[in-house]
Motif scaffolding. Structure first.
Motif, PDB file in Angstrom:
ATOM      1  N   SER A 131      -6.576   0.642  31.020  1.00  0.00           N
ATOM      2  CA  SER A 131      -6.176   1.890  30.376  1.00  0.00           C
ATOM      3  C   SER A 131      -4.788   1.711  29.770  1.00  0.00           C
ATOM      4  O   SER A 131      -4.087   0.744  30.061  1.00  0.00           O
ATOM      5  CB  SER A 131      -6.156   3.022  31.385  1.00  0.00           C
ATOM      6  N   GLN A 132      -4.419   2.638  28.900  1.00  0.00           N
ATOM      7  CA  GLN A 132      -3.132   2.578  28.219  1.00  0.00           C
ATOM      8  C   GLN A 132      -1.976   2.364  29.206  1.00  0.00           C
ATOM      9  O   GLN A 132      -1.141   1.497  29.008  1.00  0.00           O
ATOM     10  CB  GLN A 132      -2.956   3.901  27.459  1.00  0.00           C
ATOM     11  N   GLY A 133      -1.983   3.153  30.268  1.00  0.00           N
ATOM     12  CA  GLY A 133      -0.896   3.062  31.238  1.00  0.00           C
ATOM     13  C   GLY A 133      -0.898   1.750  31.996  1.00  0.00           C
ATOM     14  O   GLY A 133       0.149   1.184  32.301  1.00  0.00           O
TER      15      GLY A 133
ATOM     16  N   LYS B 135      -9.281   9.319  32.521  1.00  0.00           N
ATOM     17  CA  LYS B 135      -9.068  10.488  31.667  1.00  0.00           C
ATOM     18  C   LYS B 135      -9.536  10.221  30.238  1.00  0.00           C
ATOM     19  O   LYS B 135     -10.304  10.997  29.669  1.00  0.00           O
ATOM     20  CB  LYS B 135      -7.586  10.873  31.667  1.00  0.00           C
ATOM     21  N   THR B 136      -9.059   9.140  29.681  1.00  0.00           N
ATOM     22  CA  THR B 136      -9.457   8.816  28.318  1.00  0.00           C
ATOM     23  C   THR B 136     -10.965   8.669  28.209  1.00  0.00           C
ATOM     24  O   THR B 136     -11.589   9.143  27.256  1.00  0.00           O
ATOM     25  CB  THR B 136      -8.756   7.519  27.869  1.00  0.00           C
ATOM     26  N   THR B 137     -11.552   8.017  29.208  1.00  0.00           N
ATOM     27  CA  THR B 137     -12.994   7.826  29.186  1.00  0.00           C
ATOM     28  C   THR B 137     -13.712   9.173  29.151  1.00  0.00           C
ATOM     29  O   THR B 137     -14.662   9.366  28.377  1.00  0.00           O
ATOM     30  CB  THR B 137     -13.417   7.028  30.430  1.00  0.00           C
TER      31      THR B 137
ATOM     32  N   GLY C 227      -6.857  10.762  19.735  1.00  0.00           N
ATOM     33  CA  GLY C 227      -6.766   9.825  20.852  1.00  0.00           C
ATOM     34  C   GLY C 227      -5.494   8.996  20.819  1.00  0.00           C
ATOM     35  O   GLY C 227      -4.508   9.362  20.180  1.00  0.00           O
ATOM     36  N   HIS C 228      -5.526   7.860  21.521  1.00  0.00           N
ATOM     37  CA  HIS C 228      -4.362   6.983  21.546  1.00  0.00           C
ATOM     38  C   HIS C 228      -4.060   6.465  20.141  1.00  0.00           C
ATOM     39  O   HIS C 228      -2.916   6.282  19.776  1.00  0.00           O
ATOM     40  CB  HIS C 228      -4.619   5.803  22.487  1.00  0.00           C
ATOM     41  N   HIS C 229      -5.117   6.215  19.365  1.00  0.00           N
ATOM     42  CA  HIS C 229      -4.926   5.869  17.962  1.00  0.00           C
ATOM     43  C   HIS C 229      -4.765   7.150  17.173  1.00  0.00           C
ATOM     44  O   HIS C 229      -5.432   8.138  17.451  1.00  0.00           O
ATOM     45  CB  HIS C 229      -6.149   5.130  17.437  1.00  0.00           C
TER      46      HIS C 229
ATOM     47  N   LEU D 138      -7.237  16.499  23.108  1.00  0.00           N
ATOM     48  CA  LEU D 138      -5.969  15.820  22.831  1.00  0.00           C
ATOM     49  C   LEU D 138      -5.624  14.881  23.973  1.00  0.00           C
ATOM     50  O   LEU D 138      -5.364  15.313  25.094  1.00  0.00           O
ATOM     51  CB  LEU D 138      -4.849  16.854  22.672  1.00  0.00           C
ATOM     52  N   ASP D 139      -5.613  13.574  23.667  1.00  0.00           N
ATOM     53  CA  ASP D 139      -5.310  12.581  24.688  1.00  0.00           C
ATOM     54  C   ASP D 139      -3.831  12.225  24.585  1.00  0.00           C
ATOM     55  O   ASP D 139      -3.407  11.553  23.657  1.00  0.00           O
ATOM     56  CB  ASP D 139      -6.185  11.338  24.466  1.00  0.00           C
ATOM     57  N   GLU D 140      -3.037  12.665  25.531  1.00  0.00           N
ATOM     58  CA  GLU D 140      -1.599  12.420  25.537  1.00  0.00           C
ATOM     59  C   GLU D 140      -0.943  12.792  24.205  1.00  0.00           C
ATOM     60  O   GLU D 140      -0.336  11.941  23.557  1.00  0.00           O
ATOM     61  CB  GLU D 140      -1.325  10.936  25.835  1.00  0.00           C
TER      62      GLU D 140
HETATM   63 MG   LIG Z   1      -5.667   7.183  28.670  1.00  0.00          MG
END
Ligand SMILES: [Mg+2]
Ligand code: HEM
Ligand SMILES: Nc1ncnc2c1ncn2[C@@H]1O[C@H](COP(=O)(O)OP(=O)(O)OP(=O)(O)O)[C@@H](O)[C@H]1O
Ligand SMILES: Nc1ncnc2c1ncn2[C@@H]1O[C@H](COP(=O)(O)OP(=O)(O)OP(=O)(O)O)[C@@H](O)[C@H]1O
Ligand SMILES: [Mg+2]
Lengths: 54, 250, 240, 206, 240, 206
Positions: free
Chosen positions: D132-134, F40-42, F80-82, F154-156
């Motif tokens: 994951s990102q973290g 979470k992202t998943t 997302g992260h991107h 909204l991811d982060e």
């Molecule tokens: Mg994440």
């Protein structure tokens, strides 16, 4: 006159060569001068606008 | 040209200088072109072997010479820019490239148009023709790299490095192509005609050729000086002298 | 103290030792990465094979015609295959930020670049060399010509990797890098192509190819000396 | 030890940093503040030698960092927006590569301990790509525990970390400063980095 | 209310209107991106020209030999140029996350993919077609053969883009995608190559090439129908 | 309106989400908590339809989102992260592309206002590529003001933003929830998102 342009049957080749060369060189010259002019205008506008802000 | 380039290697002092002399070069080029074209078409006699078609020579040969000279000069500027880190040098290199590419194209184009009536074909894979084609690729690579990079400072450094690599490679390429062609003597048409031409060249032909070549030289200098002025403005637009100068203008 | 103090100048012997360790590490890192995706190694070879095999399909099956173009076709295909693999030489490292970190390593950058080029050649160049006799056979080359083909490729492919590295470094991070790199690099490849294909043809027609081979050797030495330095300079420009 | 004099950085046609001078000694921390786009990243990259400044001088122990080059790199640890990890390698392998290239010796055990301290014991065998990102960020930060560099340059090191990891990282930074190290960092998050000789630098009003 | 409620089903006419707008938008977006870097467009053509020019250097300058391999060489070079440009078709969008967003657009994915392929052909295919007569001339092809070369390329290059898109979508995000895509795609290109080069050779030797041409047309129609759907499916798999 | 039933997500050999069920109505906000790597992202990507769940059902207004596909996409905004921006286009052009593809009409003026609200007025003419990390994120967030979607995922979203931008984004989220929208978000930063019908979801103990 017509004889001159015919170039002894090679008119197409001779005028094709000189013509294209002339066209390219003239276009290049015009573009270069124009590029310079628009650049001076653009930058001048920017400088003036910035000095107004300050 | 007796201008001391190094004295004027600061863009701020070169900019006005170039602006002053460029019109004179352009003017001289125009006069030389008029004289040269008059000589090419009305004074130079008809060639006994090639008829009127040989007059293509008066544009073809100067263009071919220019294409090679300009590459060498361009690479020298780039090398100077990399070695002494003078900003003006790499600007001169980028200012020369388009003109060099244009002359290369003109040499190829006029050569092809000359080849059709003389050899009966537009193109043969002769050493000289092939190396001229490769020269065109080198010019285009240089310009493509420069235009692909947005930041002008980075573009200048990257394309300068490329020109430097090219300068080491150009002689290698040139001789390898030469050798490649002489090893395979299978070409149905050879360039031996040009050898025959030399002897049949009258004095007036030679003079015409020289005048056309000088016209091209002056044209190149005028164009390069004008273009380098644009480049200087663009890259130095943050500097005080540019701002003051632009403020003064209008 | 936790860190190496900058005041103590490290002795030369240790420095050279670290340099070798770093070189070895770069090479083994790149080889490991390639092996993680074994398809990487294979695809270059397959591209080579497919391009060569396309020609009989495009040109037609006359054996005489095919034999006379064999050397040229194999060499052009090797050029293209090695160039295609090039685009990845630095770009992966650039995209994930490891190139940035390589620039910050306390070793001469040219050395690390040399390691990367060497690894690239092992991955993409050597398989081509090994595969070439098979392809030469397909086009009906004789045994002398086959040996010459392998020899010239052995001398020539490192040059392709070395020169190509400069182009790859210059076009790093540019859109359309893949095609742009070919535009920059292919013209510079021409001497290698001419001498390489020339040597094979010379030996196929029973002439000696000594001259060609020594020229290729000279080019290789020149490239070995200059290309890593030029690529390192190009990388510094590109990362900025 | 680190001296910046009259630094000037230009990006495109914008002058981000003008006539900046400061210096840092051992056991100090510099916190660079500024709104988005004010030039923090540019400054940090210029100090690390990744961006060529337009003018000015950056000196390390009185010598220009450009001239020192590799010798300066040995003292430096830079972590930017990119984590600098190879996604196909595992965290363990990534750290080993850093160690070998950096020319510092770390044992297998030390790397394992570092990964464990960052809470990655369950992911040692996974390629970084699937983390994951973290977790990716944690792998990158594990370097701080291994590399014996004096100057840390950290661009937004707290991003993507959960609460536990943030406090772990804070401890590491404090320890480094207490050990006479130097840290330059930026962050938009509110974290408590009061330690050692603390300096604040505020960049441009956007 | 700020949003379009899902309960009101939008009328079909409006839906089709939106679809066309979206298609137009994808195409113009990709063309704009290419034009931002004009070198993008030119480099594909130059790659094509350079590859074609490499062959005489490898094979030797004999005019007769060159003429007989002309059709094959030009077609193989077109194949390679269009394939090389392919690697960028989706990969840029994939890397910066815009592909993810394209999947979330309320339009049929196959439609968007079709737009991207069309833009790709306009950028990389059309310039090849326009440039081909010049290269044919260099190899000494006659005027009949030249016309046939242009015609076959006009029918064939869209097929190359369409088939290539499937390969590009499948290899998205894989390391070494560039070479892998060629491995997947080149074998599928072979029919196009055979009919294309065959037609040119047939007309160069004075025979009719009607049959070849209609086969190529059929392949084009088939590819137009299937390739966007297949690429869309492949994209969904790759993004996950 | 959004119903999740018995959702199960697996990555590699790890089951990240097991037997998860919940539902959200209009005007509510779901805050997903969890340590790094807890999934979470998943989860967010599964809801958006970018990850295929191992088992379970995701329904929108009683219909499976997979079946709705394009109709669900119209209601959805995923960040997302991107950031999903084309780096060669300017911020303005990027937003226009989103609008045209999404099939919602926005005027030139609206886009300008949105960019201005995000504090990007000085960067409208620059390609996104040269913007700073935080400025890129701001461009991506400007979409929230233009796209008429009901469900925001909204991811982060607060990462890389400076203080001013964080509070601006918070206002936008609150406004959206007050307008009967729905928001699902994750964040490790401590921000005050108390609004509307607030739910918390805690994922795995790592
Ligand atoms: Mg994440
Ligand atoms: C596309 C075709 C052609 C190309 C690319 C080409 C290229 C060149 C180049 C590069 C040069 C300068 C070489 C040097 O100074 O060493 C040159 C010179 C010359 N070319 Fe061509 N050429 C072409 C066709 C022709 C044709 C068809 C003729 C005449 C039948 C011709 C006649 C000449 C002559 C007379 C010179 C000057 C010779 C000298 O200075 O030694 N060229 N050409
Ligand atoms: N070519 C260019 N033309 C104009 N401005 C540019 C150019 N390249 C970069 N910039 C500007 O330089 C700045 C880059 O700043 P930098 O990345 O250092 O910001 P930062 O302080 O790290 O911001 P953040 O907090 O968002 O990370 C941005 O404001 C960007 O707009
Ligand atoms: N192939 C795999 N094998 C094993 N585990 C995997 C695999 N792929 C992904 N994972 C695990 O799945 C998890 C991904 O979680 P996700 O990205 O959803 O986390 P997250 O909650 O968003 O974390 P963060 O707060 O760091 O963003 C990670 O723990 C990762 O290790
Ligand atoms: Mg930053």
């Amino acid at each position: 006159m017509a004889e001159f342009f015919a170039m002894g049957g090679h008119g197409f080749y001779v005028w094709g060569s000189f013509g294209v060369a002339a066209v390219f060189m003239i276009i290049e010259a015009v573009l270069v001068v124009r590029q310079k002019r628009t650049l001076v205008q653009r930058l001048g506008r920017m400088v003036r606008m910035n000095s107004e802000v300050e | 040209m007796s201008i001391n380039w190094f004295k004027y290697s600061a863009p701020s002092s070169f900019y006005p200088l170039a602006g002053k002399v460029a019109p004179w070069f352009a003017f001289t080029a125009a006069i030389l072109f008029v004289v040269g074209l008059y000589l090419s078409f009305f004074v130079a006699p008809t060639d006994y072997k090639q008829g009127e078609g040989y007059r293509i020579m008066f544009i073809h040969v100067p263009a071919a010479w220019m294409s090679m000279f300009i590459y060498i000069i361009m690479a020298c500027w780039a090398a100077a820019g990399m070695i002494w880190r003078t900003r003006l040098s790499s600007m001169m290199a980028s200012a020369l490239a388009p003109t060099g590419a244009i002359f290369t194209f003109i040499a190829l184009w006029t050569g092809a148009l000359w080849g059709k009536p003389m050899w009966g074909t537009w193109w043969v894979w002769d050493a000289r023709l092939t190396s001229e084609l490769i020269l065109l690729f080198l010019y285009i690579g240089f310009m493509a790299l420069e235009s692909a990079i947005d930041d002008p400072r980075r573009a200048a450094r990257a394309s300068g490095l490329l020109a430097l690599v090219g300068v080491i490679n150009v002689p290698i390429i040139y001789y390898s192509v030469q050798w490649w062609n002489t090893l395979h003597q299978g070409a149905s048409i050879k360039m031996s005609e040009s050898g025959g031409m030399e002897t049949s060249m009258t004095e007036i032909m030679l003079w015409t050729l020289l005048i056309m070549t000088f016209a091209c030289w002056f044209y190149t200098i005028a164009i390069a000086l004008t273009r380098v002025r644009s480049i200087i403005l663009e890259r130095e637009s943050n500097n005080v002298w540019v701002k003051e100068m632009l403020q003064g203008e209008r | 103290m936790k860190w190496v103090s900058s005041n103590i100048s490290i002795s030369v012997a240790i420095k050279v030792g670290f340099m070798f360790a770093a070189l070895k590490c770069v090479i083994s890192r790149d080889l490991t990465l390639a092996m993680r995706h074994r398809s990487d190694v294979l695809t270059t070879v397959f591209f080579f094979i497919i391009v060569v095999s396309l020609f009989p399909l495009g040109v037609g099956p006359e054996a005489e015609l095919l034999r006379s173009m064999a050397a040229g076709v194999v060499w052009v295909a090797a050029l293209l295959a090695s160039m295609l693999a090039l685009t990845r030489l630095f770009s992966d490292d650039y995209n994930d930020g490891t190139l940035e970190q390589l620039l910050l390593v306390p070793q001469p950058l040219a050395l690390l670049v040399f390691g990367k080029i060497l690894a690239h050649w092992l991955i993409s160049g050597v398989p081509l060399v090994l595969m070439s006799p098979l392809l030469g056979l397909q086009f009906g080359l004789g045994s002398d010509a086959l040996i010459m083909l392998v020899l010239t490729l052995l001398l020539g492919t490192p040059v392709l990797s070395l020169i190509g590295a400069i182009g790859a470094a210059l076009t790093l991070g540019l859109r359309g890098g893949g095609v742009l790199v070919s535009l920059l690099v292919l013209p510079l490849y021409i001497p290698v192509l001419i001498f390489g294909a020339g040597a094979v043809e010379a030996s196929a027609s029973g002439m000696g190819a000594q001259g060609h081979l020594s020229l290729m050797g000279a080019i290789l030495i020149l490239a070995l000396l200059l290309a890593p330095l030029a690529s390192a300079a190009a990388l510094r420009i590109s990362v900025e | 030890m680190l001296n910046i004099a009259n630094l000037e950085c230009v990006r495109g046609d914008r002058q981000l940093i003008a006539d900046l001078s400061f210096s840092m000694g051992e056991g100090s921390l510099l916190h660079v503040h500024g709104a988005n786009g004010s030039g923090k990243t540019t400054l940090l990259r210029a100090i690390a030698g990744l961006v060529l400044p337009e003018a000015g001088e950056i000196q390390w122990n009185g010598k220009s960092t450009r001239k020192l080059s590799e010798d300066f790199n040995r003292e430096l640890l830079y972590l930017g927006h990119h984590y600098g990890l190879k996604f196909e390698l595992t965290g363990y392998e990534n750290l080993r590569v850093f160690a070998k290239l950096g020319g510092f010796d770390v044992s297998e055990r030390q790397v394992e301990v570092a990964l464990k301290t960052m809470g990655l014991e369950r992911c040692v065998e996974l390629p970084v790509k699937v983390l994951s990102q973290g977790q990716k960020k944690r792998v990158a930060l594990a370097r701080l525990m291994l590399q014996p560099s004096k100057l840390w340059i950290l661009d937004e090191p707290f991003v993507a970390l959960d609460v536990a990891a943030v406090s772990q990282l804070l401890d590491m930074i404090k320890q480094h400063v207490a050990d006479k190290g130097m840290v330059i960092l930026t962050t938009h998050q509110e974290v408590d980095v009061e330690v050692g000789e603390l300096q604040h630098l505020h960049l441009g009003s956007h």
